[in-house]
Design an enzyme around this catalytic site. Structure first.
Site, PDB file in Angstrom:
ATOM      1  N   ASN A 208       5.641  -3.813   1.256  1.00 10.77           N
ATOM      2  CA  ASN A 208       6.092  -2.634   1.565  1.00 10.77           C
ATOM      3  C   ASN A 208       5.787  -3.546   3.213  1.00 10.77           C
ATOM      4  OD1 ASN A 208       3.478  -2.369   2.901  1.00 10.77           O
ATOM      5  ND2 ASN A 208       2.826  -1.768   0.898  1.00 10.77           N
ATOM      6  N   ILE A 305      -8.271   1.392  -5.411  1.00 11.12           N
ATOM      7  CA  ILE A 305      -8.767   0.818  -5.251  1.00 11.12           C
ATOM      8  C   ILE A 305     -10.067   1.788  -4.126  1.00 11.12           C
ATOM      9  CG2 ILE A 305      -9.949  -0.977  -3.074  1.00 11.12           C
ATOM     10  CD1 ILE A 305      -7.050  -2.542  -3.758  1.00 11.12           C
TER      11      ILE A 305
HETATM   12  O1  C5P Z   1      -2.071   6.750  -4.152  1.00  6.71           O
HETATM   13  P1  C5P Z   1      -1.247   6.583  -2.678  1.00  6.71           P
HETATM   14  O2  C5P Z   1      -0.644   5.405  -3.028  1.00  6.71           O
HETATM   15  O3  C5P Z   1      -0.345   7.515  -2.032  1.00  6.71           O
HETATM   16  O4  C5P Z   1      -2.589   6.487  -1.746  1.00  6.71           O
HETATM   17  C1  C5P Z   1      -2.595   6.027  -0.662  1.00  6.71           C
HETATM   18  C2  C5P Z   1      -4.200   5.808  -0.522  1.00  6.71           C
HETATM   19  O5  C5P Z   1      -4.883   5.299  -1.727  1.00  6.71           O
HETATM   20  C3  C5P Z   1      -4.795   4.945   0.930  1.00  6.71           C
HETATM   21  O6  C5P Z   1      -6.287   5.737   1.482  1.00  6.71           O
HETATM   22  C4  C5P Z   1      -4.599   3.801  -0.292  1.00  6.71           C
HETATM   23  O7  C5P Z   1      -5.367   2.943   0.818  1.00  6.71           O
HETATM   24  C5  C5P Z   1      -4.855   4.165  -0.961  1.00  6.71           C
HETATM   25  N1  C5P Z   1      -4.998   3.436  -2.517  1.00  6.71           N
HETATM   26  C6  C5P Z   1      -5.804   1.738  -3.001  1.00  6.71           C
HETATM   27  N2  C5P Z   1      -5.802   1.411  -4.158  1.00  6.71           N
HETATM   28  C7  C5P Z   1      -4.458   1.626  -4.325  1.00  6.71           C
HETATM   29  C8  C5P Z   1      -3.020   2.607  -4.244  1.00  6.71           C
HETATM   30  C9  C5P Z   1      -4.161   2.881  -2.790  1.00  6.71           C
HETATM   31  O8  C5P Z   1      -6.722   2.160  -1.965  1.00  6.71           O
HETATM   32  N3  C5P Z   1      -3.727   0.877  -5.410  1.00  6.71           N
END
Ligand code: C5P
Length: 397
Positions: A208, A305
């Protein structure tokens, strides 16, 4: 910055001990006084004479030296420093620290001290990766011991991987950060940053557009307030900040492992743009373009995470912060995300094209916590980072 600081430097027994000599020189150049302690094994690699000549002081080595005890007892020696640095910290020395041994001068000083301790590990890659060493590291981190390195690279034993001691200037930066005064001094904060790359084959990946700018400025702002920052970054465009412990990863799964290894921390800030999906079985060889046929990519969901850490039944950081980049109904979506993930705060922003925020230098965020939503005015990304770091310091106080 190190003028009039007192560093007690314990030199363990490893080939990297030669770098401790340069470290002494660098510290003294910056105005610090260095009191050296050479373990018996350390003295196999560097001589007391060179250590003492560079430090401009006598070298301590023996727990039962009557002259030393008469001049300055080992308890006082352990407490008169502003910081104790162990470089190189061998696997054995770290194991003895984790167990609380006190069978030589170095281990006794480390047990008797109430001064912050920073260790610079150096060992063979297998020894570093061994479950016993990793257990000891977790114990030491839990005891509040700071770490700098080790770095990845070629090792004196001919192997390659993590285990090389951090370079003297990196250790100096970590020492400066450890001694920096600020409201986050003594706090350990994890920051994830950048995108992740999910391989399709050896040359292609899913990614991304995250540059890593937000996570990097935040890590910088936290370090400036005195925090010990662990920075877990995917392949970002901007270089990682100075004075923080950097762990480079590629994939979401690697990021999760690096995050787990960094725990326990006082606060965890998830600024990374983690790829939602990975290719189930990435091809080991480059996929060929075949006439008329399109490759089939099976996707699997990546681990979340942030949610994993926010929902840890034990050892959850006192503050867990997530980010939410939204294009519509920012507050509503981010509030729902906060509940779904189980984090304490969500830093939400509107990344619709019209705002010019994505890839720009400014940001307009809404901080969502248990009390509700707080709109911040539009400001520079560095300023957002500084204000967030201040708020984190208040929350951890
Ligand atoms: O669900 P979304 O991607 O919108 O969530 C964004 C938040 O979750 C951010 O803080 C991102 O660092 C964290 N995140 C994560 N692991 C993932 C997806 C998002 O830590 N697989």
């Amino acid at each position: 910055m190190l003028a009039s600081k007192n560093i007690l430097l314990i030199i363990g027994g490893g080939i990297a001990a030669f770098k401790a000599l340069d470290l002494i020189r660098r510290l003294r150049e910056r105005g610090a006084a260095v009191t050296p302690v050479l373990t018996r094994a350390g003295a196999e690699f560097v001589t007391p004479l060179s250590v003492s000549a560079l430090a401009g002081r006598k070298v301590f080595g023996d727990l039962f030296d009557l002259t030393d005890e008469a001049e300055m007892g080992h308890i006082e020696l352990s407490r008169s420093a502003d910081l104790i640095v162990v470089a190189p910290a061998t696997a054995d020395l770290m194991a003895r620290m984790a167990q609380g041994h006190a069978d030589d001068l170095a281990s006794t000083l480390l047990l008797a001290t109430d001064t912050p301790v920073l260790v610079a590990p150096a060992m063979n890659v297998r020894m570093w990766q061994h479950a016993a060493t990793q257990r000891n590291i977790a114990v030491l981190r839990g005891d509040g011991i700071g770490f700098v390195g080790p770095n990845d690279g070629d090792m004196a034993c001919g192997e390659h991987g993590p285990g090389r001691m951090a370079e003297p200037l990196e250790i100096v930066t970590a020492i400066e950060a450890a001694l920096a005064d600020g409201p986050l001094r003594g706090k350990r904060v994890l920051v994830t940053s950048g995108p992740t790359h999910e391989p399709i084959d050896p040359v292609r990946y899913i990614a991304n557009r995250s540059s890593g700018a937000q996570g990097t400025t935040l890590a910088q702002a936290l370090a400036a307030l005195g925090a010990e920052v662990v920075f877990v970054t995917g392949p970002a465009d901007v270089p990682p900040p100075d004075g923080v412990e950097v762990h480079r990863v590629e994939t979401a799964q690697e990021m999760l492992e690096a995050v787990k290894a960094a725990l326990p921390v006082d606060a965890a800030i998830f600024a990374a743009a983690v790829a939602d999906w990975r290719v189930v079985s990435a091809s080991a060889s480059k996929m060929k373009k075949t006439k008329g046929g399109l490759p089939q990519l099976d996707l699997a969901e990546n681990p979340d995470i942030l949610a994993h850490v926010a929902q840890m039944p034990q050892g959850r950081p006192a503050l867990v912060v997530g980010f939410a980049a939204e294009t519509d109904d920012v507050v509503e979506n981010a509030t729902a995300k906060r509940a779904r993930k189980g984090c304490d705060w969500i830093v939400a922003n509107d990344v619709s094209a019209a705002t010019g925020i994505m890839g720009g230098t400014e940001n307009a965020v809404t901080l969502i916590n248990a009390a509700g939503a707080e709109d911040w005015p539009r400001m520079g990304k560095r300023e957002v980072a500084a204000r967030l770091a201040e708020r984190i310091a208040q929350a951890l106080a």
